[in-house]
Enzyme design. Structure first.
Site, PDB file in Angstrom:
ATOM      1  N   ASN A  74       0.824  -1.209   0.000  1.00  0.00           N
ATOM      2  CA  ASN A  74       0.000   0.000   0.000  1.00  0.00           C
ATOM      3  C   ASN A  74       0.857   1.257   0.000  1.00  0.00           C
ATOM      4  OD1 ASN A  74      -2.167  -1.617  -0.006  1.00  0.00           O
ATOM      5  ND2 ASN A  74      -2.749  -1.286   2.128  1.00  0.00           N
ATOM      6  N   ASP A 105      -0.610   4.144   0.831  1.00  0.00           N
ATOM      7  CA  ASP A 105      -1.191   5.055   1.832  1.00  0.00           C
ATOM      8  C   ASP A 105      -0.378   4.961   3.124  1.00  0.00           C
ATOM      9  OD1 ASP A 105      -2.248   3.074   3.738  1.00  0.00           O
ATOM     10  OD2 ASP A 105      -3.760   2.606   2.230  1.00  0.00           O
ATOM     11  N   HIS A 127       5.959  -0.502  -2.561  1.00  0.00           N
ATOM     12  CA  HIS A 127       5.560   0.223  -3.778  1.00  0.00           C
ATOM     13  C   HIS A 127       5.584   1.737  -3.599  1.00  0.00           C
ATOM     14  CE1 HIS A 127       3.363  -3.617  -5.402  1.00  0.00           C
ATOM     15  NE2 HIS A 127       4.674  -3.674  -5.526  1.00  0.00           N
ATOM     16  N   CYS A 186      11.648  13.529  -8.501  1.00  0.00           N
ATOM     17  CA  CYS A 186      11.953  13.950  -9.866  1.00  0.00           C
ATOM     18  C   CYS A 186      11.808  12.747 -10.805  1.00  0.00           C
ATOM     19  CB  CYS A 186      13.382  14.511  -9.941  1.00  0.00           C
ATOM     20  SG  CYS A 186      13.795  15.076 -11.619  1.00  0.00           S
ATOM     21  N   GLY A 190      -5.352  -9.056   2.577  1.00  0.00           N
ATOM     22  CA  GLY A 190      -5.983  -8.192   1.572  1.00  0.00           C
ATOM     23  C   GLY A 190      -5.155  -7.933   0.333  1.00  0.00           C
TER      24      GLY A 190
HETATM   25  P1  NAD Z   1      -5.512  -5.738  -5.322  1.00  0.00           P
HETATM   26  O1  NAD Z   1      -6.490  -4.655  -5.601  1.00  0.00           O
HETATM   27  O2  NAD Z   1      -4.896  -6.463  -6.461  1.00  0.00           O
HETATM   28  O3  NAD Z   1      -6.255  -6.834  -4.423  1.00  0.00           O
HETATM   29  C1  NAD Z   1      -6.988  -6.463  -3.284  1.00  0.00           C
HETATM   30  C2  NAD Z   1      -7.361  -7.722  -2.551  1.00  0.00           C
HETATM   31  O4  NAD Z   1      -7.979  -7.342  -1.327  1.00  0.00           O
HETATM   32  C3  NAD Z   1      -8.354  -8.596  -3.306  1.00  0.00           C
HETATM   33  O5  NAD Z   1      -7.859  -9.933  -3.314  1.00  0.00           O
HETATM   34  C4  NAD Z   1      -9.637  -8.492  -2.478  1.00  0.00           C
HETATM   35  O6  NAD Z   1     -10.382  -9.691  -2.486  1.00  0.00           O
HETATM   36  C5  NAD Z   1      -9.101  -8.176  -1.101  1.00  0.00           C
HETATM   37  N1  NAD Z   1     -10.004  -7.426  -0.221  1.00  0.00           N
HETATM   38  C6  NAD Z   1     -10.857  -6.429  -0.549  1.00  0.00           C
HETATM   39  N2  NAD Z   1     -11.468  -5.947   0.544  1.00  0.00           N
HETATM   40  C7  NAD Z   1     -10.969  -6.636   1.602  1.00  0.00           C
HETATM   41  C8  NAD Z   1     -11.182  -6.585   3.009  1.00  0.00           C
HETATM   42  N3  NAD Z   1     -12.029  -5.722   3.563  1.00  0.00           N
HETATM   43  N4  NAD Z   1     -10.498  -7.450   3.789  1.00  0.00           N
HETATM   44  C9  NAD Z   1      -9.639  -8.354   3.254  1.00  0.00           C
HETATM   45  N5  NAD Z   1      -9.397  -8.446   1.929  1.00  0.00           N
HETATM   46  C10 NAD Z   1     -10.047  -7.586   1.114  1.00  0.00           C
HETATM   47  O7  NAD Z   1      -4.436  -5.163  -4.348  1.00  0.00           O
HETATM   48  P2  NAD Z   1      -2.943  -5.555  -4.159  1.00  0.00           P
HETATM   49  O8  NAD Z   1      -2.781  -7.033  -4.115  1.00  0.00           O
HETATM   50  O9  NAD Z   1      -2.414  -4.716  -3.063  1.00  0.00           O
HETATM   51  O10 NAD Z   1      -2.375  -5.053  -5.568  1.00  0.00           O
HETATM   52  C11 NAD Z   1      -1.280  -4.483  -5.602  1.00  0.00           C
HETATM   53  C12 NAD Z   1      -1.297  -2.977  -5.968  1.00  0.00           C
HETATM   54  O11 NAD Z   1      -2.377  -2.184  -5.559  1.00  0.00           O
HETATM   55  C13 NAD Z   1      -0.145  -2.410  -5.251  1.00  0.00           C
HETATM   56  O12 NAD Z   1       0.774  -1.936  -6.190  1.00  0.00           O
HETATM   57  C14 NAD Z   1      -0.653  -1.223  -4.436  1.00  0.00           C
HETATM   58  O13 NAD Z   1       0.283  -0.192  -4.451  1.00  0.00           O
HETATM   59  C15 NAD Z   1      -1.880  -0.866  -5.133  1.00  0.00           C
HETATM   60  N6  NAD Z   1      -2.947  -0.191  -4.379  1.00  0.00           N
HETATM   61  C16 NAD Z   1      -2.722   0.388  -3.160  1.00  0.00           C
HETATM   62  C17 NAD Z   1      -3.762   1.024  -2.480  1.00  0.00           C
HETATM   63  C18 NAD Z   1      -3.495   1.650  -1.148  1.00  0.00           C
HETATM   64  O14 NAD Z   1      -2.381   2.096  -0.891  1.00  0.00           O
HETATM   65  N7  NAD Z   1      -4.467   1.669  -0.236  1.00  0.00           N
HETATM   66  C19 NAD Z   1      -5.038   1.056  -3.041  1.00  0.00           C
HETATM   67  C20 NAD Z   1      -5.220   0.466  -4.302  1.00  0.00           C
HETATM   68  C21 NAD Z   1      -4.165  -0.173  -4.946  1.00  0.00           C
END
Ligand code: NAD
Length: 251
Positions: free
Chosen positions: A108, A110, A127, A135, A198
């Site tokens: 994440n 955030d 990430h 830059c 997640g």
């Molecule tokens: P992804 O979107 O690929 O997968 C999210 C996963 O979370 C899914 O498998 C889903 O089933 C699960 N999920 C959804 N709600 C949930 C909950 N309440 N409890 C438990 N599981 C839950 O995300 P990822 O695997 O982190 O993909 C990677 C990319 O997404 C990263 O590069 C990341 O930087 C980026 N990303 C980050 C944020 C953030 O910083 N909050 C938000 C969106 C995407």
């Protein structure tokens, strides 16, 4: 006879209690689902709010997309920044913050783990972080923190004045920060328990950390609302919201 979800939770909970009692290393590896209950959209799941179902990742999160339209990419990130600035941490972040010995390796961008009270030294952002700009020219090396509530619009790098500043996150096709990757790999290869929270476990190389733990003999506990790329590596798969499962796992 197959185990019920309640049996699995009880077994996983007993294992966690054992690890805590014996001070065995636990590492948490999280993804966008950890922050979903805080109202921050994930990238891939069945939720119609998932970001990639609305936007094209190749335009918004790639060096090519930034090259083609830096203004649009910056505006999109600024929209996400404002949403993140408004977000509150949820019960999953708060539960993790109660265990300061657990290293948090997160995909994440955030800062909700830190907002919940996890020490920044205990968070590895594989990430990058959305509250930073850097830059677009790696060789320049300029980086600065941005105000998530009032993020600046597209602007030139004040140090080299050659290229634009861009969000300090890792885009598709880019390498992960070397120090963060090496540290995460080393810690995960020594852990007794990996909590996979997640994440769809489909974004590489980050997702490779799960087999690294598994092959070193760690127990893998997967927490997700649905099955994922980590399901086949799990010793226990706990299906449900992270904000519900994590407090029950540690209580
Ligand atoms: P992804 O979107 O690929 O997968 C999210 C996963 O979370 C899914 O498998 C889903 O089933 C699960 N999920 C959804 N709600 C949930 C909950 N309440 N409890 C438990 N599981 C839950 O995300 P990822 O695997 O982190 O993909 C990677 C990319 O997404 C990263 O590069 C990341 O930087 C980026 N990303 C980050 C944020 C953030 O910083 N909050 C938000 C969106 C995407």
């Amino acid at each position: 006879m197959s185990k019920t979800p309640t049996d699995s939770l009880q077994d996983a909970k007993a294992f966690i209690q054992d690890c805590l009692k014996q001070q065995m290393k636990i590492v948490a590896f999280s993804g966008a689902g950890l922050s979903a209950e805080s109202g921050i959209s994930t990238f891939r799941d069945k939720n119609p709010d998932a970001l990639w179902s609305k936007y094209d990742p190749t335009q918004l999160a790639s060096p090519e997309g930034f090259q083609a339209n830096p203004e649009m990419v910056t505006d999109w990130y600024n929209w996400r920044r404002k949403k993140i600035a408004e977000a509150e941490c949820n019960d999953a972040h708060r539960e993790l913050a109660k265990h300061p010995d657990i290293l948090q390796v997160t995909q994440n961008v955030d800062n909700l783990l830190e907002k919940a009270g996890v020490s920044p030294e205990k968070v590895v952002h594989l990430h990058g972080e959305i509250n930073k700009d850097r830059c677009n020219q790696w060789s320049c090396g300029y980086e600065e923190e941005v105000d998530l509530q009032q993020p600046p619009r597209l602007r030139k790098c004040p140090q080299c004045n050659q290229d634009y500043l861009r969000p300090g996150v890792v885009w598709f096709g880019e390498s992960l920060p070397e120090d963060a990757w090496n540290f995460a790999t080393s810690e995960i290869s020594q852990c007794h328990c990996l909590l996979v929270i997640g994440t769809s476990a489909t974004v590489y190389p980050a997702a490779n950390l799960i087999p690294v733990a598994k092959h070193q003999g760690a127990k893998v506990i997967v927490i997700n609302t649905e099955t994922s790329g980590a399901s086949h590596l799990s010793d226990w798969e706990l299906l449900g919201q992270a904000g519900d499962i994590l407090p029950r796992l540690f209580c």
